[in-house]
Write an enzyme that holds these catalytic residues in place. Structure first.
Site, PDB file in Angstrom:
ATOM      1  N   VAL A  57      45.027  46.165  32.359  1.00 11.71           N
ATOM      2  CA  VAL A  57      44.960  47.609  32.172  1.00 11.71           C
ATOM      3  C   VAL A  57      46.245  48.227  32.727  1.00 11.71           C
ATOM      4  O   VAL A  57      46.676  47.878  33.830  1.00 11.71           O
ATOM      5  CB  VAL A  57      43.737  48.214  32.885  1.00 11.71           C
ATOM      6  CG1 VAL A  57      43.610  49.695  32.563  1.00 11.71           C
ATOM      7  CG2 VAL A  57      42.464  47.471  32.497  1.00 11.71           C
TER       8      VAL A  57
ATOM      9  N   GLY B 173      41.413  41.563  29.560  1.00  8.87           N
ATOM     10  CA  GLY B 173      42.863  41.556  29.632  1.00  8.87           C
ATOM     11  C   GLY B 173      43.334  42.440  30.769  1.00  8.87           C
ATOM     12  O   GLY B 173      42.616  42.665  31.747  1.00  8.87           O
TER      13      GLY B 173
ATOM     14  N   ASP C 240      26.342  45.519  31.374  1.00  8.94           N
ATOM     15  CA  ASP C 240      27.192  45.104  32.496  1.00  8.94           C
ATOM     16  C   ASP C 240      27.364  46.258  33.482  1.00  8.94           C
ATOM     17  O   ASP C 240      28.472  46.575  33.905  1.00  8.94           O
ATOM     18  CB  ASP C 240      28.553  44.627  31.981  1.00  8.94           C
ATOM     19  CG  ASP C 240      29.288  43.781  33.012  1.00  8.94           C
ATOM     20  OD1 ASP C 240      28.630  43.241  33.920  1.00  8.94           O
ATOM     21  OD2 ASP C 240      30.522  43.664  32.910  1.00  8.94           O
TER      22      ASP C 240
END
Length: 757
Positions: free
Chosen positions: A437, A435, A547
């Protein structure tokens, strides 16, 4: 493609309607030598086809049709397993038939329509033993067509319409379809032959039995049953056969076999199947109108259960046709069931009365339902306001109690909305798959970064609760700290400490304006390595980040490195050793190839990704840049006889290249290449990496407060007070109000997630 080894790439055709690929085909596709099928048709691909495409010697199907490809017709010489080729509807440079038209003996179908071919069709093409179809219409082929004396016995169709062929040498041995319509040769003596006529669509009779019914006709809404010559209501639809092995539609025995197969496998009586209007449509599918009739003695209608059974068999392809028809799909027409009740047809008045009564009943039920829904919503809203954690999970799954947090707190939605000025764009500082920030300032004056989940990425309540409980337990000076969370009004938000100096990627690219000399880079590498080693060795339970990349390593006001974004992290069960079988996720360029191929995730996958970050620190280049992979480029350029730059001077970041004999440079590069070994067994642990970087810094005289594995581990625990950066006095102070200074989950937009099917 440079790190992916696969046996199938399926990115075209109708699976991608409305989601067309664009750009150029990467040359790295030629490195996947195990590839068997490559379908990139019906996209918006541009540029030339990579010259190394013929390295794919295992490929048996190649489809690049309906794109905007340019350059030369691709050279497929050496692709000796190739069966099917379609290069239609592109913009290749005008050329004669390529040499591989005469060499690929395995071809069964060659399609290159609406192209730029010119010259003569090679005679040898027609002799390939497995060849079934040649479709080269709408090109500029010319001269004489000579199919030779060794024509393949399987060849069914040669479509050369709308070319410039001026003459033809006919071979009496070939008796199947040859289409020359639209060529100059059709203005000569062969103009009256079938070769120069549009192919007629053959209409098959209803069935052999129907011929015995004479001229009897039925009302428009009924059909004539071939088994009884009586009118009845058939179950109708259209069969589409996508790849039949024949082109001749006049062979009645072929369709008799289909009729018999249908009535036997669908449990109908002999003669109850009628086939009509068979022809090849614009998609080159064989299209047939199908009618199925009820058995004699069962009246004029099928009952509902029979229609459901037959429809299921055809629509779900449970029915298998004779093999020469190949794969198919079926589109049914609505079936007109009789409107009867007790054997007597309902009058219009009764039907109207029933409809009116049902309508009133529906309105009453809708009103009651709306009232109940409103009452339920009000009750749930009251519970939510009085008990904010009641919605963690469904009834019985969770007590509704708050999560057990260590050092993190719960924020209300209104509080976070206020501190971000209603999530205004001016406070937006980053974005990613999770999403957006936002930068916010709490009432206490603390500046924070707020990750707000978008609708499609939100987890279930229990999963979100588990994640924030985990993150709140992870405390280390080289990990971005969780300040709190919000789970309210359908929102999921995580509140982190704000990192004013942005991502390592931003700083390496020069976006931040802060120069990173060699010592600073070593300290950043050490800090992020310590954070990962803590996750692997001392977190409880241990965590694999999954990641690791330069956009997930953030820098605070002192340039202290902190690892961020555990959105893909996995817990290591039991003792934390061994592996986890999981779906492959990560970022292309950093992805451990062994993890990708085996789907076995270990701590060594993080080590591989960190090795890529170390090479970024040396070169300031992205992992994959202009089709070049950073590991391969370093390995190719490396010269161990060069004691100063290791042969890497040409690809180094100029800020390092301008230094005289950077301390420990060779040891650092060796350690990075050790981390990116192909086999996980050959890579060091993160603790070993920490010790290696510490040794380099000690050689340079920088105090790291730890000189061994044990002392490094001791520093993983929570430290008191603010750590002193070795270059604190020399660092420029950065304005924390700079909205471009922070990006928790962004970076350059390469393929962000790898999830093979």
């Amino acid at each position: 493609f440079s790190v992916v080894h696969s046996t199938l790439v399926f990115l075209g055709g109708r699976l991608f309607d409305g989601n067309q690929l664009s750009g150029k085909i990467p040359s790295t596709v030629g490195l996947v030598q195990t590839l068997e099928v490559l379908r990139l048709d019906r996209n918006s691909l541009i540029g030339p086809v990579p010259s190394n495409l013929n390295n794919l010697t295992s490929i048996n199907e190649l489809n690049l049709a309906h794109n905007q490809l340019t350059g030369s017709v691709p050279d497929l010489t050496g692709m000796d397993s190739l069966n099917y080729v379609d290069l239609s509807n592109n913009s290749f440079a005008q050329s004669e038939a390529p040499s591989w038209f005469s060499t690929i003996q395995s071809l069964t179908t060659l399609v290159m329509e609406y192209g730029t071919l010119q010259g003569k069709v090679p005679q040898k093409l027609f002799s390939f033993p497995q060849l079934q179809q040649i479709k080269l219409r709408n090109n500029a082929l010319n001269n004489t067509l000579d199919m030779g004396d060794s024509i393949s016995q399987q060849l069914q169709l040669v479509d050369l319409q709308n070319n410039h062929i001026s003459s033809v040498t006919l071979n009496s041995a070939y008796r199947n379809t040859l289409i020359l319509t639209g060529n100059p040769v059709c203005t000569t003596g062969i103009s009256n032959t079938n070769y120069c006529q549009l192919q007629k669509q053959t209409t098959n009779p209803y069935s052999t039995s129907l011929a015995n019914c004479g001229t009897k006709s039925c009302p428009p809404d009924q059909g004539l049953s071939p088994q009884s010559c009586e009118c009845a209501y058939p179950y109708e639809g259209t069969l589409y056969f996508r790849a039949p092995s024949f082109r001749d539609l006049s062979n009645i025995s072929t369709f008799h076999a289909l009729e018999m197969s249908l009535w036997i496998k669908l449990g109908l009586t002999p003669g109850s199947v009628s086939l009509q209007n068979s022809f090849f449509n614009v998609d080159d599918y064989l299209q047939i109108q199908l009618e199925l009739f009820p058995s004699i003695g069962n009246g004029k209608y099928f009952n509902r259960s029979e229609i459901q059974r037959i429809g299921f068999y055809l629509s779900n392809q449970t029915y298998k046709p004779p093999p020469e028809f190949g794969p198919y799909y079926f589109i049914a027409s609505p079936y007109a069931f009789p409107v009867e009740l007790g054997g007597t047809s309902l009058s219009i008045g009764v039907i109207v009365g029933i409809g009116t009564g049902c309508g009133v009943l529906i309105l009453i039920l809708m009103g009651v339902g709306i009232y109940i829904f409103q009452q339920k919503w009000r009750a749930e809203r009251a519970i939510e306001l009085s008990k904010p954690f009641a919605s963690w999970g469904p009834s019985g799954e969770d007590s509704g109690g708050p999560p057990q947090l260590k050092g993190a707190r719960w924020f209300s939605y209104d509080e976070l909305k206020k501190c971000t000025n209603n999530f205004s764009e001016s406070n937006e500082i980053g974005f990613g798959g999770y999403g957006k920030v936002y930068r916010g300032m709490l009432s206490s004056g603390l500046v924070v970064a707020i990750k707000r989940a978008q609708q499609g990425s939100m987890q279930g309540g229990l999963e979100f609760k588990t994640e924030i409980e985990l993150l709140s337990r992870v405390h280390h000076k080289n990990l971005v700290g969780l300040v709190g969370f919000c789970f309210e009004q359908g929102e999921q938000m995580l509140v982190y400490e704000f990192m004013p100096n942005g991502t390592l990627r931003d700083n390496l690219s020069g976006k931040s304006g802060i120069p990173l000399d060699w010592k600073r880079r070593l300290c950043i590498a050490l800090g992020s390595a310590r954070g990962l080693a803590y996750l692997h060795d001392l977190a409880n339970p241990p965590i694999i980040h999954r990641d690791v990349k330069s956009t997930n390593i953030l820098l605070d006001e002192n340039l202290t490195a902190k690892v961020a974004d555990f959105g893909l992290s996995k817990l290591v069960s039991d003792s934390g050793k061994g592996h986890i079988s999981t779906q492959v996720k990560g970022t292309l360029g950093y992805l451990d190839p062994e993890y990708y191929m085996t789907q076995q995730l270990t701590e060594k996958s993080d080590v591989y990704s960190f090795g890529i970050v170390m090479l970024e620190l040396v070169t300031s280049k992205q992992p994959i840049e202009k089709g070049k992979y950073i590991v391969r480029e370093v390995q190719i350029a490396m010269d161990k006889n060069d004691k100063e730059y290791y042969g890497l001077e040409e690809i180094l970041d100029p800020k390092i290249r301008n230094l005289q004999n950077p301390i420990g440079f060779v040891r650092f590069v060796d350690l990075a290449l050790h981390c990116v070994e192909e086999s996980a067994e050959d890579r060091p642990t993160m603790s070993d990496v920490v010790k290696g970087i510490e040794g380099i810094l000690q050689q340079d005289g920088v105090i790291t407060k730890s000189t061994s594995a044990s002392s490094s581990a001791a520093e993983f625990r929570t430290t008191k007070g603010k750590p002193q950066h070795p270059y604190d006095d020399a660092l420029p102070k950065k304005d924390v109000n700079n909205s471009d200074a922070f990006d928790y989950s962004g970076g350059y937009m390469l393929s962000t997630r790898v999830e093979p099917k």
